[in-house]
Structure formats: C-alpha cells, structure tokens
Scaffold this active site. Structure first.
Site, PDB file in Angstrom:
ATOM      1  N   ASP A  40       0.767  -1.143   0.467  1.00 12.70           N
ATOM      2  CA  ASP A  40      -0.138  -0.017  -0.147  1.00 12.70           C
ATOM      3  C   ASP A  40       1.110   1.149   0.004  1.00 12.70           C
ATOM      4  O   ASP A  40       2.064   0.752   0.324  1.00 12.70           O
ATOM      5  CB  ASP A  40      -0.825  -0.007   1.590  1.00 12.70           C
ATOM      6  CG  ASP A  40      -2.068   0.573   0.755  1.00 12.70           C
ATOM      7  OD1 ASP A  40      -3.170   1.103   0.210  1.00 12.70           O
ATOM      8  OD2 ASP A  40      -1.896   2.291   1.755  1.00 12.70           O
TER       9      ASP A  40
ATOM     10  N   GLU B 298       1.469   5.594   0.406  1.00 10.74           N
ATOM     11  CA  GLU B 298       0.559   6.849   0.743  1.00 10.74           C
ATOM     12  C   GLU B 298       1.533   7.660  -0.527  1.00 10.74           C
ATOM     13  O   GLU B 298       2.756   7.393  -0.401  1.00 10.74           O
ATOM     14  CB  GLU B 298       0.858   7.499   1.740  1.00 10.74           C
ATOM     15  CG  GLU B 298       0.381   6.294   2.626  1.00 10.74           C
ATOM     16  CD  GLU B 298      -1.527   6.002   2.408  1.00 10.74           C
ATOM     17  OE1 GLU B 298      -2.151   7.387   2.068  1.00 10.74           O
ATOM     18  OE2 GLU B 298      -2.000   5.226   3.546  1.00 10.74           O
TER      19      GLU B 298
ATOM     20  N   HIS C  77      -5.556   4.944   6.771  1.00 16.63           N
ATOM     21  CA  HIS C  77      -4.823   5.581   5.934  1.00 16.63           C
ATOM     22  C   HIS C  77      -3.042   5.503   5.604  1.00 16.63           C
ATOM     23  O   HIS C  77      -2.441   6.760   4.887  1.00 16.63           O
ATOM     24  CB  HIS C  77      -5.213   7.253   4.795  1.00 16.63           C
ATOM     25  CG  HIS C  77      -6.809   7.214   5.089  1.00 16.63           C
ATOM     26  ND1 HIS C  77      -6.586   6.314   2.875  1.00 16.63           N
ATOM     27  CD2 HIS C  77      -7.823   7.636   5.648  1.00 16.63           C
ATOM     28  CE1 HIS C  77      -8.397   6.656   3.129  1.00 16.63           C
ATOM     29  NE2 HIS C  77      -8.742   7.141   4.774  1.00 16.63           N
TER      30      HIS C  77
ATOM     31  N   ASP D 218      -3.406  -0.272   6.389  1.00 13.39           N
ATOM     32  CA  ASP D 218      -3.235  -0.791   5.177  1.00 13.39           C
ATOM     33  C   ASP D 218      -2.644  -1.655   4.702  1.00 13.39           C
ATOM     34  O   ASP D 218      -3.895  -3.248   4.254  1.00 13.39           O
ATOM     35  CB  ASP D 218      -3.907   1.157   4.380  1.00 13.39           C
ATOM     36  CG  ASP D 218      -4.623   1.823   4.366  1.00 13.39           C
ATOM     37  OD1 ASP D 218      -4.600   1.865   5.948  1.00 13.39           O
ATOM     38  OD2 ASP D 218      -4.654   3.036   4.022  1.00 13.39           O
TER      39      ASP D 218
END
Length: 576
Positions: free
Chosen positions: A36, A38, A177, A182
């Site tokens: 994952d 960001e 998040h 995540d």
C-alpha cells in the site's frame, strides 16, 4: 526504513524467480507481497510517493514487513495531511525514492504483488522506477478490489472499499490511510477472498490470475434465482422454462453456491450457456453431506442433464467375469448374474479388455469365445501351438484337469492377486531390459488397469452383500451424522443434535430407512458411484460402526495392498 523478515517454514530463504514458480503453483505455496502506498495526490505522472508499506505472506503466515516514509521534496497538500496524518516535518528526514524503491523491490523480489486498487499503487511504483532508472520486474499483480467485486455482494458490504471489506472479513488491523496498516488490513481481506475462491475451485496461481473478469449483464439479471434458497447442505437443480433439468449440483450451502454462479467466479463456458437457459432453481435439503452427494448421483442418472459431464450414464459400466461352463473363460459383460469371480467395474469396454489381456499374460486360461463341449475334439488355435493355452478344444482335457487353472484365477480375483502381479511385473521389467519400451509400457498400463479393477471389485462386493450397516461420525458443528446402508445403497441418513443421545435417532433411522432388496449378483443395489461414495465416507477417520447385519470385510492380501505400487508408477526394479 523498517524491514522485518522471517524465513518461510520449510522453504529456502532464496525465492525462485517468478517465471519458475508460477505455472500450476498451489496458492498455499505462493509468496504474496501485499503493498500500500501513500502519495501527495492521485496522478502518478505529477504526484509523488510519501510512504510505502508492505507485508510478505505465504501459506497464511506473515514472513516479513516493510515500512518507510519517502521524502517527496515538495510540500504536502493540506488535505493529504488531514487524511493520512503525515506531515512535512515527518518527511524531512526520510529517505528519497532513489533509496526507498530499490529496498522495496528487493523485499518483493520473486513474489506476487497484491494491492487494493492495484492500478493506483503499481502506477506510482512504475512511475518511480522510470524516474530513478530502476528496472521494473513486472510481477503478476492481484487486485483485491477486482476479486471483491466478483465475490462480495451488496447485501454483505455496502461497497468494496478497504474499510468495508476489512469489517466484513474481521481484519485484525483497522485501515487508517497509513501504508503499513492498510497493507496489514489488505492481507486479511486477501485471505478472506482466497477462502471463498477455494470453495469455488480456484486453487492455483494461474486460476487466480485469470479470475477477475466482468460478469455479463445477462447473468447478473438472474441473480434473483438464488433468493429464498436455503443455506443448508443439499442438492440444487437448474431448470429451463419448460421445467427440464439442465444441471444438478451439490453443496454444503445451497444458497451461497447458487449465488456464486452469477458472479465472475463462474468461468466455465458450458455453465454460461446453461445459465442463459435457466429460469428456476429447485433445492433439495439433505440431512448430511453424504446424502447430498448420493442424491446428486441419482438425480443425474435419472434426468441426464445436458450440462452435467459425469455420472450421466452409470449403466454403461463394464465388468469382467469368469463364465460358468465346463471350461470357463474371461468375459466382458454389462451385468453379472450369480456370484462368479469378477473384477471391475470399468468405464469402457476397452479398459475391461485391457484387464483381460493382463490376466491372459499371467494365467493360461483359454481365450477363444465359443463354448467347448466336453470330450468333443475340434481344431486347436495358434495360442495352443505356442504353448499359451491348455487347448481343451482338442478333447484330451477334462474339466477336472482344467479346474486348477480356474481355481487359481478365481482365487486371485476374490483374494490375493500377488502371484499374477509378480508375473506381469517380471514381464514388464524383462521387456524394459530388452529395450522394448513400448511393449513394457503396454504391460504396465494393462497391469495398472487390472489392479484398479480388482481393488474396486474387492471393496464393493462385501458392502453389497451386507444386508444392513449403520454407522455414525461426529459432526463438526456438534451431534452425530448417522447413515443406514443396505446392500451398498444409502437407505437413509439423519443427524442428532448437539448434546442429545444419538441412539434414539439410530433406532428411528433403522425403522424408517428405505427397504432394499438383495441384488441378483455381487454388484450393489445402487450404481457403483453411489456405493463408492458411501465407502469413502465409511473409511474416513472417526467413523464408528453401530451395527452390521452380515459381514463387511476385504481380503487381507487383496488388491488394495498394491495401491502404493500403482502410485509409484509400477516401474520399480523389484516386484511387490
């Protein structure tokens, strides 16, 4: 940058390159890296990665974790800070993507990449690879969003966002998040989705890779056919508008299984054609899973649905028997009368003839097909001239002289065939030594067919003779599953509730079970496939015999002991 790794249990620390590990790899042997990201925004061409989180898993176990912040060398938009909690101060001392990306690629080397909305994550990773000059390894990518759209219905989750799926599959970590959190939640979602796929027959990486396809709208419109069906074990029948049975199936949960036909999990072309014709589904709830399996076999044999491929013609089985005449011979038949020595059944006449050919290589039974009267001479055949037939046709052999050959054959068919198998095994190895490999392979294949036919006959006949057999086993959900078998046919089944005395249920089943007349021969009073399903149930661990009227046993030295030899290919240098 934080990386934690554990070696896979029982595996080499060096993973195989993906090209070597993919084809036909069972899912429990596949190493997945769930990732994952960001970022500073949603455009991979303009925005930058700010955090990478990843979890490496194999066989349901976590092998390692990877987490790092990434300095994008630009201010974070306020909305990103509010969404993720990541600030410019946190990123100031973080490594740049030139250092973070190679570390992640090393962590994920050789694994299958998994992400929730994988296009987003892989888009940013590929853009970073181009910008830094790193080689993108082009791994297989699994998108849990696509899987969820195929497997999770609206009545289970309001949408297919990670937070909704994490609640549905009871993820241990709540997505917030942040990349590692995540990714950890996505691991639990992945395992939940793989569990559903396993029940639908998707068990390899190849099947998983080609799984996520869009469901045709025509099929989606028929999902209402699953509404109102019981979520209990049993059988379901798809029918067309005229009530004709199109397909028969069985499941431990009828509603769940029928609903799966209207998702992307159903990719068989013939099932797509069947679903276009289907107008209704009829459920038949069964007391036990065995009863459901047996009812499926019977219904397929009765209705011969066009979209069932197996069990449609059980009457086409072939058997091999010794004939009842002064000079018996082997004969391929459809039905057995009386109680002669026999083997089978076989799915085709060709297979039965292969077993006959194997026996003729091992014993000197006559091979001519006409009836030979006692004491009347007729011309002999070539086999007699070659010394491979005792030639009762010459009139010099009496039935008493021929009887020892018949007795040896009958004894092998009913009991221990070891002597015959030894002779065939020696013949096979002799041919191989002479480099006559095709002939050796023919003997091997015939021997394999013979042993399997003997094993089936010796397992089926004792149960077919038993007038009554009551057996029980504990149900995983509590209570007992109880079955009644008469002459190889399932006459009834029931379940006792958790904590209840099972004996009253046994007595009720004995009194209410179907009456079954004894069969005319050694074959069961049911199709052989049904009897073999009952046998497999009886042979499972934890099954207890409650009562037997008659005898249920198999010969100690029978053909079953050669099953291990078959598993090894019948090519060992020593005979069994």
């Amino acid at each position: 940058m934080t990386v934690t790794s554990l070696p896979a249990p029982g595996a080499s620390p060096d993973m195989l390159p993906f090209e070597e590990a993919v084809a036909g790899t069972p899912l429990h042997q596949v190493t997945f890296v769930v990732v994952d990201l960001e970022t500073t925004g949603s455009n991979s061409a303009e925005d930058r990665i700010t955090e990478i989180g990843a979890v490496k898993v194999c066989g349901g176990e976590v092998l390692g974790q990877f987490q790092t912040l990434v300095n994008p060398h630009r201010p974070l938009p306020q909305v990103i800070t509010v969404l993720t909690g990541i600030t410019d101060a946190m990123l100031a001392g973080a490594p740049r993507i030139e250092a973070a990306l190679p570390a992640f690629l090393e962590f994920a080397a050789g694994a299958v990449l998994v992400a929730h909305n994988a296009r987003f994550d892989t888009g940013f990773l590929k853009a970073a690879a181009r910008a830094t000059g790193a080689r993108w390894p082009d791994p297989v990518v699994i998108d849990t969003v696509h899987l969820a759209r195929a497997l999770v219905t609206r009545d289970e989750a309001p949408n297919h966002r990670l937070a909704s799926l994490a609640r549905l599959f009871h993820a241990a970590v709540v997505p917030d998040h942040r990349a590692l959190h995540d990714a950890q939640a996505t691991v639990d979602v992945l395992h939940g989705l793989l569990g559903r796929l396993g029940g639908l027959g998707v068990t390899t990486l190849e099947e998983l890779s080609g799984y996520s396809r869009r469901v045709p709208q025509e099929r989606r419109r028929k999902r209402h056919l699953a509404d109102g069906l019981p979520d209990a074990p049993g059988v379901y029948l798809f029918k067309d508008g005229a009530g004709r049975v199109l397909y028969v199936g069985t499941s431990v949960g009828i509603r769940t299984r029928v609903r799966s036909y209207f998702t992307a999990s159903e990719q068989r072309p013939r099932m797509g054609e069947m679903l276009r014709l289907a107008e209704s589904v009829t459920p038949i709830v069964c007391a036990t899973a065995l009863e459901a399996q047996v009812r499926e076999v019977r219904l397929i044999a009765e209705h011969k649905p066009p979209y069932n491929r197996r069990s449609r013609h059980p009457e086409k089985a072939f058997w091999v028997t010794l004939t009842t005449e002064p000079f018996p011979r082997l004969s391929v038949v459809r039905q057995i009368c009386g109680d002669p020595a026999h083997l089978g059944p076989f799915a085709s006449r060709a297979a039965a003839q292969d077993a006959v050919a194997a026996l003729h290589d091992a014993v000197e039974l006559r091979q001519c097909t006409h009836r030979i009267p006692v004491g009347r001479a007729s011309p002999s055949c070539a086999l007699a001239d070659m010394g491979r037939c005792p030639a009762p046709c010459l009139g010099t052999l009496t039935p008493a002289d021929y009887a020892p050959i018949v007795d040896r054959t009958s004894g092998a068919l009913r009991g221990d065939p070891g002597q015959f198998i030894d002779r065939l095994h020696h013949r096979m190895t002799d041919l191989a030594t002479q480099e006559r490999y095709e002939d050796a392979a023919t003997v091997r294949d015939r021997l394999s067919t013979l042993v399997r036919g003997l094993t089936r006959a010796q397992r089926i006949a004792p149960l077919a003779r038993a007038a009554l057999l009551l057996a029980a086993r504990r149900n995983p959900l509590g209570g007992w599953e109880i079955i009644c078998v008469r002459h190889g046919r399932l006459a009834g089944s029931t379940r006792s509730p958790r904590g209840a005395d099972p004996m009253p249920y046994v007595a009720a089943l004995r009194a209410s079970a179907e009456d079954v007349f004894p069969p005319a021969g050694p074959t069961p009073a049911a199709v052989v496939e049904e009897t073999e399903k009952v046998l497999r149930w009886l042979e499972e661990p934890g099954v207890r015999l409650v009562d037997v009227d008659g005898e249920w046993s198999c010969p100690v030295g029978g053909a079953a002991k050669f099953a291990q030899l078959l598993d090894h290919g019948l090519d060992r240098s020593q005979p069994p």
